[in-house]
Design a protein around this motif. Structure first.
Motif, PDB file in Angstrom:
ATOM      1  N   LEU A 891       0.833  -1.209   0.000  1.00 44.95           N
ATOM      2  CA  LEU A 891       0.000   0.000   0.000  1.00 44.95           C
ATOM      3  C   LEU A 891       0.858   1.246   0.000  1.00 44.95           C
ATOM      4  N   HIS A 892       1.948   1.208   0.739  1.00 41.49           N
ATOM      5  CA  HIS A 892       2.830   2.378   0.798  1.00 41.49           C
ATOM      6  C   HIS A 892       3.687   2.514  -0.459  1.00 41.49           C
ATOM      7  N   GLU A 893       4.384   1.442  -0.837  1.00 40.20           N
ATOM      8  CA  GLU A 893       5.370   1.536  -1.920  1.00 40.20           C
ATOM      9  C   GLU A 893       4.717   1.689  -3.290  1.00 40.20           C
ATOM     10  N   PHE A 894       3.587   1.027  -3.524  1.00 41.79           N
ATOM     11  CA  PHE A 894       2.958   1.084  -4.836  1.00 41.79           C
ATOM     12  C   PHE A 894       1.924   2.203  -4.953  1.00 41.79           C
ATOM     13  N   PHE A 895       1.235   2.515  -3.855  1.00 39.86           N
ATOM     14  CA  PHE A 895       0.087   3.420  -3.960  1.00 39.86           C
ATOM     15  C   PHE A 895       0.203   4.671  -3.087  1.00 39.86           C
ATOM     16  N   GLY A 896       1.240   4.750  -2.270  1.00 42.10           N
ATOM     17  CA  GLY A 896       1.408   5.925  -1.428  1.00 42.10           C
ATOM     18  C   GLY A 896       0.315   6.111  -0.396  1.00 42.10           C
ATOM     19  N   VAL A 897      -0.362   5.035  -0.015  1.00 38.06           N
ATOM     20  CA  VAL A 897      -1.432   5.102   0.984  1.00 38.06           C
ATOM     21  C   VAL A 897      -0.805   5.034   2.376  1.00 38.06           C
ATOM     22  N   ARG A 898      -1.057   6.045   3.204  1.00 39.69           N
ATOM     23  CA  ARG A 898      -0.358   6.126   4.484  1.00 39.69           C
ATOM     24  C   ARG A 898      -1.230   5.806   5.695  1.00 39.69           C
ATOM     25  N   ASP A 899      -2.517   6.210   5.650  1.00 41.07           N
ATOM     26  CA  ASP A 899      -3.333   6.041   6.855  1.00 41.07           C
ATOM     27  C   ASP A 899      -3.574   4.567   7.179  1.00 41.07           C
ATOM     28  N   ILE A 900      -4.034   3.808   6.189  1.00 38.90           N
ATOM     29  CA  ILE A 900      -4.275   2.395   6.459  1.00 38.90           C
ATOM     30  C   ILE A 900      -2.963   1.649   6.662  1.00 38.90           C
ATOM     31  N   THR A 901      -1.892   2.111   6.017  1.00 41.94           N
ATOM     32  CA  THR A 901      -0.581   1.511   6.254  1.00 41.94           C
ATOM     33  C   THR A 901      -0.210   1.643   7.730  1.00 41.94           C
ATOM     34  N   TYR A 902      -0.428   2.833   8.268  1.00 44.24           N
ATOM     35  CA  TYR A 902      -0.145   3.078   9.678  1.00 44.24           C
ATOM     36  C   TYR A 902      -1.018   2.178  10.569  1.00 44.24           C
ATOM     37  N   GLU A 903      -2.308   2.094  10.255  1.00 43.66           N
ATOM     38  CA  GLU A 903      -3.214   1.288  11.075  1.00 43.66           C
ATOM     39  C   GLU A 903      -2.810  -0.181  11.064  1.00 43.66           C
ATOM     40  N   ILE A 904      -2.448  -0.675   9.899  1.00 42.95           N
ATOM     41  CA  ILE A 904      -2.053  -2.084   9.795  1.00 42.95           C
ATOM     42  C   ILE A 904      -0.783  -2.345  10.601  1.00 42.95           C
ATOM     43  N   LEU A 905       0.208  -1.421  10.481  1.00 45.42           N
ATOM     44  CA  LEU A 905       1.445  -1.590  11.246  1.00 45.42           C
ATOM     45  C   LEU A 905       1.183  -1.510  12.748  1.00 45.42           C
ATOM     46  N   ARG A 906       0.272  -0.635  13.143  1.00 43.52           N
ATOM     47  CA  ARG A 906      -0.024  -0.490  14.571  1.00 43.52           C
ATOM     48  C   ARG A 906      -0.663  -1.761  15.133  1.00 43.52           C
ATOM     49  N   SER A 907      -1.442  -2.480  14.288  1.00 43.49           N
ATOM     50  CA  SER A 907      -2.040  -3.738  14.759  1.00 43.49           C
ATOM     51  C   SER A 907      -0.976  -4.811  14.970  1.00 43.49           C
ATOM     52  N   CYS A 908       0.217  -4.588  14.360  1.00 39.26           N
ATOM     53  CA  CYS A 908       1.330  -5.527  14.556  1.00 39.26           C
ATOM     54  C   CYS A 908       2.218  -5.084  15.716  1.00 39.26           C
ATOM     55  N   SER A 909       2.565  -3.774  15.691  1.00 42.47           N
ATOM     56  CA  SER A 909       3.533  -3.268  16.660  1.00 42.47           C
ATOM     57  C   SER A 909       3.410  -1.760  16.770  1.00 42.47           C
ATOM     58  N   GLU A 910       3.173  -1.270  17.989  1.00 46.94           N
ATOM     59  CA  GLU A 910       3.128   0.174  18.213  1.00 46.94           C
ATOM     60  C   GLU A 910       4.478   0.805  17.859  1.00 46.94           C
ATOM     61  N   LYS A 911       5.540   0.121  18.185  1.00 51.70           N
ATOM     62  CA  LYS A 911       6.873   0.636  17.889  1.00 51.70           C
ATOM     63  C   LYS A 911       7.077   0.798  16.389  1.00 51.70           C
ATOM     64  N   LYS A 912       6.657  -0.216  15.639  1.00 52.83           N
ATOM     65  CA  LYS A 912       6.826  -0.148  14.181  1.00 52.83           C
ATOM     66  C   LYS A 912       5.984   0.979  13.593  1.00 52.83           C
ATOM     67  N   ALA A 913       4.804   1.166  14.110  1.00 50.31           N
ATOM     68  CA  ALA A 913       3.932   2.230  13.625  1.00 50.31           C
ATOM     69  C   ALA A 913       4.543   3.602  13.898  1.00 50.31           C
ATOM     70  N   ARG A 914       5.156   3.769  15.095  1.00 51.17           N
ATOM     71  CA  ARG A 914       5.802   5.052  15.412  1.00 51.17           C
ATOM     72  C   ARG A 914       6.974   5.303  14.470  1.00 51.17           C
ATOM     73  N   GLU A 915       7.734   4.262  14.152  1.00 49.65           N
ATOM     74  CA  GLU A 915       8.842   4.412  13.202  1.00 49.65           C
ATOM     75  C   GLU A 915       8.330   4.864  11.838  1.00 49.65           C
ATOM     76  N   TYR A 916       7.207   4.287  11.454  1.00 50.01           N
ATOM     77  CA  TYR A 916       6.632   4.660  10.156  1.00 50.01           C
ATOM     78  C   TYR A 916       6.204   6.126  10.147  1.00 50.01           C
ATOM     79  N   ILE A 917       5.529   6.562  11.196  1.00 56.91           N
ATOM     80  CA  ILE A 917       5.082   7.957  11.279  1.00 56.91           C
ATOM     81  C   ILE A 917       6.276   8.902  11.258  1.00 56.91           C
ATOM     82  N   GLU A 918       7.347   8.534  11.930  1.00 54.69           N
ATOM     83  CA  GLU A 918       8.539   9.376  11.940  1.00 54.69           C
ATOM     84  C   GLU A 918       9.123   9.484  10.532  1.00 54.69           C
TER      85      GLU A 918
END
Length: 956
Positions: A891-918
Motif C-alpha cells: 500500500l505504501h510503496e505502490f500506492f502511497g497510501v499512508r493512513d491504512i498503512t499506519y493502522e495495519i502496522l499499529r495492529s502488529c507493533s506500536e513501535k513499528k507504527a511510530r517508526e513509520y510515522i517518523e
C-alpha cells in the motif's frame, strides 16, 4: 617619475627598478614571455609598488597562462587602486568573457562605455559579450561602430562575420572574411570561418581548402580538423573506408605525448553512479531535444547527474535539465587541461560526451581519460570518434547493423529501439489536411540543413520530379536567405530539367513557424549521404512521411532508425531507384496518404521514439551494465539488447544480472521474503517503483504479456526476480482471440466490435488459469489491466487469491469491450470472496480541448481508475503479522497510501507504527539495517516458470 596609470607618485621600489626594467617587462609582454612577465610583476608588487599597472601586468600574464581566477583577482586589485582605469576594466571584462561570465563582463563594459563611449576595445569586448548572450543585433551594431574608428580591422571583421552568420546574413559574413584574407591569406580564423560558410553552400572542395589552410597555420588547433572531418561526411565522394581511416588518423594525432593514467573511482557495482554529461546542447538544440525525455526519466536513486555545459545560451529546456541535474557547471572558460582535471576532481564514474567533433568539442580533454569510463552519445555523432579513449558508443541495431563493428574503435551499445528519445515541443502546430488534394499537385519538401544538398542528391530529386509531373519542391533553411545560393540551386535543378517555377526556396524562421512549413508538404525527401535526424522526427510529428536512402556511415542512417522505430520501415531503402518508387507509391494514392497524414503524429508519439520512460530503462541497463563490467575488471565489449530489453555482452554465456542495490536510507518493512506480484497485461511491470523494488530484492514478479510487446521484460530480469510469459494471458485455460485497436497502441482479448462493428481477431493466444499453476508460492498481489476478461481470471484463481493480500484492477467507467467487467461486478465478486473495495487510485479524466491559447479547464469526466481490493475486516484481522506487514508495504510503496498503512502496522507493533510515522514526518526514509531475509528461491521461481511453460505447451 609619475605613473601614467595611477596618477600618483612612484614608490622608492619603482625608482630602484628603473625605467630599463619596465622596458624589459613590456618587451617580454610583447614577445609572449608570460612566465617572465608574471615573475617581474610579482617583484614589483612584493617590493611595495602601489601602481595599478603592476597588478594589470600580473593579470595579463596570468590570463595568457590560463590562470583566469588569478587574473581576475589581480584585476580587481588594480581596479581598487584606480577604479576608473579603462584598460583594467577592459582586461577584467576579457577575463570574465573567457570564464563564460558574459553578463558580468557586460556590466563592467557598460560602465566603462559611459566613461569613454568611443573606446574601441570597450566597444569590441561589449560586442563579444552581447554575442555570447545571444544579443546578435546589438553585437553587430557595436562591431560596426568599431569599424567606423578602425576600418578593415581584421579581428573586428572576423567577429562581425560571426554575428552576421548568427543573424542569417551569410553573404555579408562571407564578404567580411574575404576582406580579411585580402591582406592576410593565411589568417587562421578567417579561413576556418569562411570554410564553414562554403560548407553551408555545399561548396565542399572550397570548404576543405580553407579548413586545410587553417590547419596548416595552427596545427595544434582542434576546430579546423574537426570541421574538416564533419564536412567530409556531407561529401558523397568519400566512402565509409575513407572516413574511417581519416577518423583513426585524427584519433592517433590527438593522443597525448605522455602516458596519462586513467581516472579511477571506487569500483562498487551497486553504488549510485555519478554520470557526467558534456554538451553545448542543453537547450532547444538537436541534442537537447533528443535526450531530455530520457534524462528526466532516469531514476535519481540510481544516478547522480553532473552537467558540464560548453555553451552559455540557455532557454526553457535548459531550466528542465538543471532541475534534473544534481550539479551544473558552465565550463566554456576552462581549457582542456583544466576541464580534464575538474572531471577527475568531481570523481565522475561515467563521462558521456555529446559534443563530438561539433561546436564545443573537447576531445583534447577527453584523451586525458578523466573518468573510469568514457561513452559517446548523440551530438555530432556521425561516425566512430576514432579516439581510443572512448570505451563505448551508444547506438541501436539500425544505426549500426550487425557486421560493422570493425568500423568503430569503441565497443557498440546497441539499444533495442532508437538510440535517441524525441522531446515533442508543446508549441507544435496542428496537423492539416493533405495539401495535394487542395493544390492539385504534389509538394515534396526537405527542411534539412541545406549543406546536405549534394549534387548527386539534387540529381536524384530532379529525376523524381520529372516522374511526378507538376510536382513542386519546397526547401527551407538559413542559406536560402542568400540570393547566390538560391540561384545555384535553381541552376543545378534546371540543368537536370526542373524549371525554377517548381522550386519553393524559403529562408529561416522561428521554430514554430518552421514546423508549420510541413503543413504545405505532402512527402518529405531525406538527404543523402548525411541523413536527417531531428527533422525526420519533426516531419512525422506534423503528419508528413519521410522517405530515406541509407548512407555509408552512422550519419546516413538517422532517418532509417527513427522511421523503423516509429513502425515505418517500409520507407527505408538503400538505392535511388527504390527511393523514387517508394515516393511515387505514396503520392500515387492520395486518399491513403491523407489517412497516413492524419495518423502519423499519434503513431510517432506512441512509439519508442518518444517514450522517455522506456528509453531510460534501457539506458539505465546499459550504464549499469558497463559499470558492472568495469568493476569486474573486464575490458569493454559490445553490448546488445533484444527487443524485450534483455541485454548481453559479446562473448558472455549468460545475460546480465545486477547485484542487489544498496539503499542506506530505507524503511525496514521486516519482510520474511519478497512480495510476489502477478501482473496480467504487462502494465504493472512498467510501474515506476517496480524496477527499484526488484533491484532492492523486496518483490518478485510474474508477468503475462499476450501481445509480446512488453519492452521492459528482459530489462527487469537484470534487476531481480522477474519472469515474463510472452504470448500468454491469464484466463480459464482456453485459447483467447487477440484484437489490436485501430491506433495499434493496445491489444485485448475482449472484442471491441460494439464500438467499430464486427472485428476480426489478429491472432490466438493461450490462457492460463491461476489455480492450474502448480508450485505457485503464496500470492501477495494480483494486478489486472482493463483489456482482458478479469472476472474469468479471478473466478479461475479463487484458490490462489484466497491467500492474496491485494487485488488491483484497472476499471473503465464506460466500458469499450464486449464482456468487460464493470466496478459493480468486480465489487460483488470481491465481497463474496473475502475482499472489500478500498479505494480508486490513479484516476484518468477526459480532457477538453480549448483553442484559447494556453488556457485550460480542469477535466472532470472520470474515464478510468485502478480499483483496489483488500481483505475484508474479518480476514484482515486474522492475518499474521508477517502478512500484515506485506500488505502495508504494498500500500505504501505502490500506492502511497499512508493512513491504512499506519493502522495495519499499529495492529502488529506500536513501535513499528511510530517508526513509520517518523519516516513520513521527515519525508525521508529511516535508516535500515537490512537483515538477510529469505528471498524467493531460484528453485521456486524455476518451478513456477516450468509449470506455466508446461501448461502453454499442452495448449499448443
Amino acid at each position: 617619475m609619475a605613473d601614467s596609470r595611477s596618477g600618483g607618485q612612484t614608490t622608492q621600489a619603482e625608482h630602484v627598478i628603473g625605467i630599463s626594467f619596465r622596458h624589459r617587462l613590456r618587451n617580454d609582454r610583447s614577445t609572449g614571455r608570460h612566465e617572465r612577465v608574471l615573475e617581474k610583476a610579482r617583484q614589483l608588487i612584493e617590493g611595495g609598488c602601489t601602481s595599478a599597472e603592476a597588478h594589470a601586468w600580473e593579470a595579463q600574464a596570468r590570463h595568457r597562462l590560463g590562470d583566469l581566477s588569478g587574473a581576475k583577482r589581480a584585476l580587481e586589485h588594480a581596479l581598487s587602486l584606480q577604479p576608473e582605469d579603462i584598460e583594467s576594466i577592459n582586461q577584467i571584462a576579457e577575463v570574465l568573457l573567457d570564464q563564460g561570465e558574459a553578463r558580468t563582463a557586460s556590466r563592467y563594459l557598460r560602465e566603462g562605455k559611459e566613461r569613454n563611449p568611443d573606446n574601441m576595445t570597450t566597444n569590441f569586448l561589449l560586442s563579444r559579450a552581447f554575442y555570447a548572450m545571444g544579443r546578435f543585433v546589438e553585437a553587430l551594431e557595436l562591431c560596426d561602430r568599431c569599424l567606423h574608428y578602425a576600418p578593415g580591422e581584421p579581428e573586428v571583421l572576423k567577429w562581425r562575420a560571426l554575428q552576421l552568420t548568427s543573424l542569417r546574413r551569410e553573404g555579408e559574413a562571407q564578404e567580411a572574411l574575404q576582406e580579411v584574407l585580402k591582406n592576410n591569406p593565411r589568417d587562421f580564423g578567417a579561413n576556418n570561418n569562411l570554410a564553414s560558410l562554403y560548407l553551408y553552400q555545399t561548396e565542399y572542395d572550397k570548404a576543405e581548402y580553407h579548413y586545410s589552410i587553417a590547419q596548416e597555420v595552427r596545427p595544434e588547433a582542434d576546430q579546423p580538423v574537426s570541421n574538416l572531418l564533419g564536412a567530409r561526411h556531407y561529401n558523397p565522394r568519400y566512402s565509409a573506408d575513407d572516413l574511417f581511416q581519416y577518423l583513426v588518423e585524427r584519433g592517433q594525432a590527438l593522443r597525448p605525448d605522455k602516458r596519462i593514467e586513467r581516472a579511477e573511482t571506487s569500483r562498487e557495482p551497486d553504488k549510485r553512479l555519478r554520470v557526467g554529461l558534456l554538451s553545448g546542447g542543453f537547450r532547444t538544440h538537436p541534442v537537447g531535444q533528443m535526450i531530455l525525455p530520457a534524462i528526466e526519466s532516469l531514476d535519481t536513486r540510481l544516478f547522480e547527474l553532473v552537467g558540464y555545459s560548453t555553451n552559455q545560451l540557455e532557454d526553457h529546456l535548459t531550466a528542465r535539465f538543471k532541475r534534473r541535474f544534481d550539479a551544473w557547471f558552465p565550463i566554456g572558460h576552462l581549457n582542456n587541461d583544466q576541464l580534464a582535471e575538474k572531471i577527475r576532481e568531481d570523481e565522475v564514474d561515467i563521462l558521456v560526451d555529446m559534443n563530438g567533433i561539433g561546436e564545443g568539442s573537447r576531445y583534447k580533454a577527453l584523451v586525458q581519460e578523466p573518468a573510469p569510463l568514457l561513452v559517446k552519445w548523440v551530438g555530432s555523432l556521425s561516425n566512430t570518434t576514432g579516439l581510443e579513449c572512448f570505451d563505448y558508443l551508444i547506438s541501436d541495431h539500425v544505426e549500426t547493423p550487425e557486421g560493422i563493428d570493425d568500423r568503430y574503435v569503441e565497443s557498440l551499445i546497441r539499444l533495442p529501439d532508437d538510440y535517441i528519445c524525441y522531446q515533442v515541443p508543446k508549441y507544435a502546430p496542428e496537423q492539416t489536411s493533405l495539401p495535394a488534394i487542395k493544390n492539385g499537385y504534389v509538394t515534396f519538401g526537405c527542411l534539412n540543413n541545406p549543406a546536405k544538398l549534394s549534387q548527386e542528391l539534387l540529381e536524384a530529386w530532379a529525376l523524381l520530379m520529372q516522374e511526378v509531373p507538376e510536382s513542386k519542391l519546397l526547401l527551407r533553411g538559413k542559406q536560402f536567405d542568400v540570393p547566390a545560393f538560391c540561384e545555384k540551386i535553381r541552376a543545378t535543378m534546371a540543368s537536370y530539367g526542373v524549371e525554377a517555377s517548381r522550386l519553393l526556396l524559403e529562408g529561416p524562421s522561428d521554430h514554430r513557424d518552421f514546423l508549420a512549413t510541413y503543413q504545405r508538404i505532402d512527402v518529405a525527401l531525406d538527404t543523402w549521404p548525411y541523413s536527417g535526424g531531428l527533422t525526420t522526427c519533426e516531419a512525422l510529428l506534423m503528419g508528413v512521411p519521410v522517405v530515406t536512402r541509407t548512407g555509408p556511415t552512422f550519419a546516413g542512417r538517422h532517418s532509417a532508425t527513427h522511421l523503423t522505430n516509429a513502425g515505418l520501415p517500409e520507407l527505408v531503402t538503400d538505392n535511388w531507384e527504390d527511393y523514387r518508387k517508394k515516393v511515387k507509391e505514396l503520392v500515387g494514392d492520395l486518399p491513403n496518404l491523407a489517412v497516413i497524414r492524419a495518423a502519423l503524429r499519434t503513431v510517432l508519439e506512441e512509439s519508442p521514439v518518444c517514450d522517455g520512460e522506456r528509453f531510460s530503462r534501457h539506458l539505465t541497463t546499459a550504464l549499469r551494465a558497463v559499470w558492472q563490467r568495469h568493476c569486474e575488471g573486464k575490458e569493454p565489449a559490445p553490448l546488445s539488447f533484444e527487443k524485450n530489453g534483455k541485454a548481453m555482452f559479446e562473448g558472455e554465456e549468460f545475460p546480465l544480472r545486477f547485484p542487489t542495490m544498496r539503499e542506506e536510507e530505507s524503511f525496514d518493512w521486516e519482510l520474511s521474503s519478497p512480495v510476489l506480484v502477478i501482473d496480467n497485461g504487462g502494465d504493472w511491470a512498467e510501474h515506476p517503483s517496480t524496477q527499484r523494488l526488484l533491484h532492492r530484492g523486496d518483490i518478485a514478479m510474474l508477468s503475462f504479456d499476450p501481445s509480446c510487446a512488453l519492452g521492459v521484460a528482459g530489462h527487469l530480469a537484470h534487476y531481480g526476480e522477474f519472469q515474463c510469459f510472452s504470448g500468454a494471458v491469464l484466463g480459464d485455460g482456453r485459447p483467447r482471440d487477440l484484437y489490436t485497436e485501430e491506433s495499434g497502441a493496445r491489444v485485448s482479448t475482449l472484442d471491441i466490435s460494439e464500438q467499430r462493428g464486427a472485428a476480426s481477431p489478429d491472432a490466438e493466444v493461450p490462457s492460463v488459469g491461476l489455480d492450474s499453476i502448480q508450485g505457485l508460492p503464496s500470492l501477495d498481489m494480483l494486478s489486472l489491466d482493463d483489456c482482458h476478461d478479469n472476472l474469468t481470471i479471478m473466478e479461475n484463481g479463487k484458490s490462489s487469491l484466497s491467500y492474496a493480500l491485494l487485488i488491483r484492477v484497472r476499471v473503465r467507467f464506460n466500458p469499450r469491450y464486449r464482456g468487460e467487467a464493470d466496478i459493480g461486478t468486480l465489487t460483488s465478486w470481491a465481497n463474496r470472496n473475502g475482499f472489500r473495495f478500498y479505494r480508486f487510485h490513479n484516476a484518468n479524466y477526459q480532457e477538453v480541448d480549448i483553442e484559447e491559447g494556453e488556457f485550460s479547464l480542469d477535466p472532470s469526466q472520470l474515464i478510468s481508475a485502478d480499483a483496489l481490493f483488500v481483505p475484508n475486516n474479518e480476514n484482515l484481522s486474522g492475518l499474521s503479522d508477517d502478512k500484515k506487514k506485506r500488505l502495508a508495504f504494498m500500500l505504501h510503496e505502490f500506492f502511497g497510501v499512508r493512513d491504512i498503512t499506519y493502522e495495519i502496522l499499529r495492529s502488529c507493533s506500536e513501535k513499528k507504527a511510530r517508526e513509520y510515522i517518523e519516516m513520513v514526518r521527515e519525508r525521508s526514509p529511516v535508516k535500515k539495517e537490512r537483515g538477510a531475509h529469505d528471498s524467493l528461491s531460484k528453485d521456486a521461481n524455476d518451478v513456477v516458470a516450468d509449470e506455466v511453460d508446461k501448461l502453454l505447451a499442452e495448449m499448443n
